[in-house]
Design an enzyme around this catalytic site. Sequence first.
Site, PDB file in Angstrom:
ATOM      1  N   ARG A 119      38.817  42.659  32.315  1.00 28.76           N
ATOM      2  CA  ARG A 119      40.099  42.628  33.022  1.00 28.76           C
ATOM      3  C   ARG A 119      40.390  41.200  33.440  1.00 28.76           C
ATOM      4  NH1 ARG A 119      38.417  40.924  37.648  1.00 28.76           N
ATOM      5  NH2 ARG A 119      36.895  41.983  38.973  1.00 28.76           N
ATOM      6  N   TRP A 125      34.129  41.604  44.765  1.00 30.28           N
ATOM      7  CA  TRP A 125      33.137  42.569  45.254  1.00 30.28           C
ATOM      8  C   TRP A 125      33.801  43.905  45.492  1.00 30.28           C
ATOM      9  CZ3 TRP A 125      33.053  45.337  49.878  1.00 30.28           C
ATOM     10  CH2 TRP A 125      31.852  46.016  50.168  1.00 30.28           C
ATOM     11  N   HIS A 126      33.096  44.990  45.192  1.00 31.51           N
ATOM     12  CA  HIS A 126      33.527  46.338  45.547  1.00 31.51           C
ATOM     13  C   HIS A 126      32.366  47.026  46.250  1.00 31.51           C
ATOM     14  CE1 HIS A 126      37.042  45.741  43.167  1.00 31.51           C
ATOM     15  NE2 HIS A 126      36.418  45.783  42.002  1.00 31.51           N
ATOM     16  N   CYS A 227      36.902  35.443  43.638  1.00 37.17           N
ATOM     17  CA  CYS A 227      38.174  35.231  42.933  1.00 37.17           C
ATOM     18  C   CYS A 227      38.461  33.760  42.670  1.00 37.17           C
ATOM     19  CB  CYS A 227      39.333  35.864  43.716  1.00 37.17           C
ATOM     20  SG  CYS A 227      39.113  37.618  44.061  1.00 37.17           S
TER      21      CYS A 227
END
Length: 280
Positions: A119, A125-126, A227
Amino acid sequence: MSRYYHTINKANRTLQHIHFPGISTFQHGLDIQSALMEQNLNYKRLESKIRRIEKSNSTLSFNKQALSYKLHQLQPPATVLTFQFENVYASGLKSKKQISQQDIENFTRFGCKFYQLERGGQVTWHGKGQLVAYVVVDLKSFVKLSAKCFVNRVLLQSVVNVLAKFGVQGKISDENPGIWVMNNHGEEEREDKIASVGVRVRHGVTEFGIALNIDPNLKFLNTFEMCGLKSKQATSLRRELQKSSGQKEDTLPSIDEAATLFAKEVAKALEMENIDKIVL
């Protein structure tokens, strides 16, 4: 908010919202999204085949309008998948060649798994305390709904609208994709990131989506560069509510509640009349 796009498919004006309560594995989320994408791509193949038949057999005696209506009924519905994932770091295409083995070891030593995704975006982070929403939509079911318009007016604006319900003013940035809030850091005022976005489009169908920080442990987001944004800090809805004198912390929504609010905003943005919610 004025819209420059509108739906083509009048046969199905229902948004499907599939919610996964509790903690999901990241791989499970990817697998569910992949299955939905395959449904959409199979439909696109069928649609393309029928269009070719129509063009090559212009004398066929069938009701093209009725066929078109039946075809639209077979189209998979626009779908929002909502999760709370296990703790992982996920890299996008922009950082694919920049991530070293040492970086990956640092992530895993922090107690998180690492995934390389196809993507847009860089490392994010999740995990626990964060709402992740994958939105699978056929952009070609709409007139003038470009990928950029989808990201800004559907995904990000929906997050802004959810935050506004709790008195938090989120800002969409063209320079740094995501949702930002203004905060004071000593004598300095700067923007902190409360939500991230990452999308891929295949044959006009979107996948992946947004991640909204409800109540995560911010060490996972602020220890490493997220990011590709140096000197930027992440914040959460809990932290913003704690700083607002007029807000009580007990107004903080659960992940389940935030998922419902986000799906409702996406439905409004896509001009969907109904939401079919499924809890798995």
